[in-house]
Design a protein around this motif. Sequence first.
Motif, PDB file in Angstrom:
ATOM      1  N   ASN A 129       0.777  -1.168   0.051  1.00  0.00           N
ATOM      2  CA  ASN A 129       0.116   0.006   0.002  1.00  0.00           C
ATOM      3  C   ASN A 129       0.903   1.167  -0.166  1.00  0.00           C
ATOM      4  N   LEU A 130       0.894   2.037  -1.171  1.00  0.00           N
ATOM      5  CA  LEU A 130       1.629   3.280  -1.047  1.00  0.00           C
ATOM      6  C   LEU A 130       0.885   4.538  -0.377  1.00  0.00           C
ATOM      7  N   TYR A 131      -0.292   4.084  -0.056  1.00  0.00           N
ATOM      8  CA  TYR A 131      -1.081   5.488   0.568  1.00  0.00           C
ATOM      9  C   TYR A 131      -0.686   5.367   2.265  1.00  0.00           C
ATOM     10  N   TYR A 132      -1.043   4.124   2.742  1.00  0.00           N
ATOM     11  CA  TYR A 132      -0.390   3.961   4.141  1.00  0.00           C
ATOM     12  C   TYR A 132       0.332   2.914   4.390  1.00  0.00           C
ATOM     13  N   PRO A 133       1.614   3.209   3.959  1.00  0.00           N
ATOM     14  CA  PRO A 133       2.695   1.830   3.781  1.00  0.00           C
ATOM     15  C   PRO A 133       2.726   1.244   5.168  1.00  0.00           C
ATOM     16  N   ASP A 134       2.742   2.179   6.448  1.00  0.00           N
ATOM     17  CA  ASP A 134       2.968   1.410   7.561  1.00  0.00           C
ATOM     18  C   ASP A 134       1.809   0.795   8.125  1.00  0.00           C
ATOM     19  N   PHE A 135       0.690   0.867   7.495  1.00  0.00           N
ATOM     20  CA  PHE A 135      -0.520  -0.033   8.249  1.00  0.00           C
ATOM     21  C   PHE A 135      -0.347  -1.392   7.859  1.00  0.00           C
ATOM     22  N   ASN A 136      -0.519  -2.391   8.588  1.00  0.00           N
ATOM     23  CA  ASN A 136      -0.289  -3.634   8.428  1.00  0.00           C
ATOM     24  C   ASN A 136      -1.331  -4.411   7.658  1.00  0.00           C
ATOM     25  N   LEU A 137      -1.131  -4.736   6.451  1.00  0.00           N
ATOM     26  CA  LEU A 137      -2.137  -5.468   5.505  1.00  0.00           C
ATOM     27  C   LEU A 137      -2.125  -6.886   5.715  1.00  0.00           C
ATOM     28  N   LYS A 138      -0.927  -7.474   6.428  1.00  0.00           N
ATOM     29  CA  LYS A 138      -0.691  -8.754   6.479  1.00  0.00           C
ATOM     30  C   LYS A 138      -1.716  -9.541   7.375  1.00  0.00           C
ATOM     31  N   GLN A 139      -2.312  -8.438   8.289  1.00  0.00           N
ATOM     32  CA  GLN A 139      -3.538  -9.057   9.181  1.00  0.00           C
ATOM     33  C   GLN A 139      -4.677  -9.558   8.547  1.00  0.00           C
ATOM     34  N   PHE A 140      -4.873  -9.288   7.060  1.00  0.00           N
ATOM     35  CA  PHE A 140      -5.909  -9.692   6.391  1.00  0.00           C
ATOM     36  C   PHE A 140      -5.628 -11.012   5.821  1.00  0.00           C
ATOM     37  N   GLU A 141      -4.277 -11.225   5.874  1.00  0.00           N
ATOM     38  CA  GLU A 141      -3.950 -12.668   5.038  1.00  0.00           C
ATOM     39  C   GLU A 141      -4.945 -13.891   5.519  1.00  0.00           C
ATOM     40  N   GLY A 142      -5.604 -14.632   4.481  1.00  0.00           N
ATOM     41  CA  GLY A 142      -6.357 -15.550   4.595  1.00  0.00           C
ATOM     42  C   GLY A 142      -7.644 -15.303   5.543  1.00  0.00           C
ATOM     43  N   LYS A 143      -8.098 -14.226   5.654  1.00  0.00           N
ATOM     44  CA  LYS A 143      -9.215 -13.708   6.309  1.00  0.00           C
ATOM     45  C   LYS A 143     -10.395 -13.330   5.423  1.00  0.00           C
ATOM     46  N   LEU A 144     -10.304 -13.099   4.188  1.00  0.00           N
ATOM     47  CA  LEU A 144     -11.410 -13.197   3.316  1.00  0.00           C
ATOM     48  C   LEU A 144     -11.949 -14.228   2.594  1.00  0.00           C
ATOM     49  N   LEU A 145     -13.476 -14.200   2.637  1.00  0.00           N
ATOM     50  CA  LEU A 145     -14.350 -15.103   2.059  1.00  0.00           C
ATOM     51  C   LEU A 145     -14.493 -14.960   0.617  1.00  0.00           C
ATOM     52  N   LEU A 146     -13.514 -15.165  -0.220  1.00  0.00           N
ATOM     53  CA  LEU A 146     -13.682 -14.893  -1.610  1.00  0.00           C
ATOM     54  C   LEU A 146     -14.609 -15.161  -2.415  1.00  0.00           C
ATOM     55  N   SER A 147     -14.910 -16.782  -1.913  1.00  0.00           N
ATOM     56  CA  SER A 147     -16.161 -17.119  -2.733  1.00  0.00           C
ATOM     57  C   SER A 147     -17.576 -16.612  -2.364  1.00  0.00           C
ATOM     58  N   LYS A 148     -17.618 -15.909  -1.404  1.00  0.00           N
ATOM     59  CA  LYS A 148     -18.999 -15.221  -1.110  1.00  0.00           C
ATOM     60  C   LYS A 148     -18.928 -13.653  -1.337  1.00  0.00           C
ATOM     61  N   THR A 149     -18.856 -13.236  -2.479  1.00  0.00           N
ATOM     62  CA  THR A 149     -18.725 -11.716  -2.826  1.00  0.00           C
ATOM     63  C   THR A 149     -19.934 -11.104  -3.458  1.00  0.00           C
ATOM     64  N   ALA A 150     -20.250 -10.145  -2.982  1.00  0.00           N
ATOM     65  CA  ALA A 150     -21.399  -9.189  -3.632  1.00  0.00           C
ATOM     66  C   ALA A 150     -20.907  -8.084  -4.213  1.00  0.00           C
ATOM     67  N   VAL A 151     -21.647  -7.453  -5.344  1.00  0.00           N
ATOM     68  CA  VAL A 151     -21.344  -5.937  -5.634  1.00  0.00           C
ATOM     69  C   VAL A 151     -22.632  -5.401  -5.572  1.00  0.00           C
ATOM     70  N   MET A 152     -22.282  -4.060  -5.252  1.00  0.00           N
ATOM     71  CA  MET A 152     -23.191  -3.031  -4.881  1.00  0.00           C
ATOM     72  C   MET A 152     -22.939  -1.790  -5.433  1.00  0.00           C
ATOM     73  N   GLY A 153     -24.030  -1.007  -5.924  1.00  0.00           N
ATOM     74  CA  GLY A 153     -23.735   0.558  -6.357  1.00  0.00           C
ATOM     75  C   GLY A 153     -24.863   1.225  -6.265  1.00  0.00           C
ATOM     76  N   HIS A 154     -24.601   2.489  -6.262  1.00  0.00           N
ATOM     77  CA  HIS A 154     -25.739   3.569  -6.233  1.00  0.00           C
ATOM     78  C   HIS A 154     -25.605   4.587  -7.659  1.00  0.00           C
ATOM     79  N   SER A 155     -26.884   4.585  -7.963  1.00  0.00           N
ATOM     80  CA  SER A 155     -27.154   5.544  -9.315  1.00  0.00           C
ATOM     81  C   SER A 155     -26.020   5.089 -10.455  1.00  0.00           C
ATOM     82  N   HIS A 156     -25.006   5.858 -10.930  1.00  0.00           N
ATOM     83  CA  HIS A 156     -24.343   5.438 -11.942  1.00  0.00           C
ATOM     84  C   HIS A 156     -23.387   4.163 -11.539  1.00  0.00           C
ATOM     85  N   GLY A 157     -23.206   3.971 -10.370  1.00  0.00           N
ATOM     86  CA  GLY A 157     -22.692   2.829  -9.506  1.00  0.00           C
ATOM     87  C   GLY A 157     -23.666   1.466  -9.595  1.00  0.00           C
ATOM     88  N   GLY A 158     -24.970   1.869  -9.716  1.00  0.00           N
ATOM     89  CA  GLY A 158     -26.111   0.628  -9.914  1.00  0.00           C
ATOM     90  C   GLY A 158     -25.923   0.143 -11.228  1.00  0.00           C
TER      91      GLY A 158
END
Length: 409
Positions: free
Chosen positions: A210-239
């Motif tokens: 992460n270039l924006y917050y390089p000191d924030f520990n992204l490693k803590q998310f390793e293995g923590k995402l349920l990628l097989s259960k993903t939804a998409v959501m949006g509003h207006s143009h995003g809809g």
Amino acid sequence: MALPASLVFFIIFYFGTNPVIALPEPTGPYPVSFTDILDQTGRNGTFFRIYYPTEQYDSDDIKFPAWMEPEYFEMIKFFMPAIKQLPSSIPLNLPLLLPTNITKLPIVVFSHGLLLSKGSYSFICSDVASYGYLVAAVDHKDGSAAGSLYYEKNNASDKDLIRKSFAYQYVPFGSDEERIKSREQVEIRVQDLSKVMNLLERLDQGQLTNLYYPDFNLKQFEGKLLLSKTAVMGHSHGGATALVSLIKDDRFKVAIIQDPWMLAVDEKYIGEKIEQPIMIINCIGEIIKYDILKIRQLDGDVTGVSAERIMVTLLGSTHFTQTDFAFFPRSFHQSINFTATVEPELSNAINTKLMLATLRKHLNLTGNKEIAPILSGYQPYVIMGTDVGVSEAEILEAKRKVVLKTKEE
């Protein structure tokens, strides 16, 4: 406008000389934090925000950053000069804390509307996250966002970076140029959502920097995402973007589409066999007969799919109800003709319950999965279907055109 004490952080801090009032507190059982992620330098870098459950915190000891980056805020102020105050955000860069009995977080990827950004839906995104989800909201790179921040290298090193952004690209409303441009933008926006999914996969693998917050520990998310259960959501143009993304990326298992701008959906996509279920949550005012007919052309009896299609309408709402603008002062609402007759806390409570029921049902998660009790429990503030006057004959004719078009192809 004073917000109910049961829903609002009574945290008021100062932005210059103007008080900044906090957005409503997420309604779920878990506190929420966020971090912003920028994956690479250059205009092709993806800048997105992830909202996630965190630990209990003392509001006196943490950072509540500004609601929107300064570059973006200046652009919005140009179009909406009545903005005098900014709401505070949820806390920044607190540690991930998985809820009890949850080993991985299901995912929602969010697409913003015209002239807005990843932070303009802080309440909706944090509210969903507070029930045990990771919500990823992206700044789109198509010129429809209030801004899109990126870094350029000042020399060969990633350590010496120049902060830049490109701003909203104005197109006259109601013009042929708007129709053409909006459909071109959707193509770029859908790619943005797929890029976010790619980056979330890298995040789950422990390989994302992460270039924006390089000191924030992204490693803590390793293995923590349920990628097989993903939804998409949006509003207006995003809809519109969320809808088309179902065709382009089968990693999205269900779509929740809020007040969709159907003009931005190219006719070539009408009649496509979209196998994923779709929930449409409309507000009042922006959705017209054209939108309703185009939405109904997605019905299963037209495309031959059995996936669920549900449309509901939040009565007493406006197009801005599903954005953070709903919680801005009344003087600002008047400046943009925000004429909601139902308090935004109530409309958004219904909105969240409908979203969660849809996510649980179609991602096979625990909790209430039925919308019927929500509709009956919140009468007369929500209805099945639409308040727009559209006859069955008009719907049948719109569907017939799609069937004929499909046969010709």
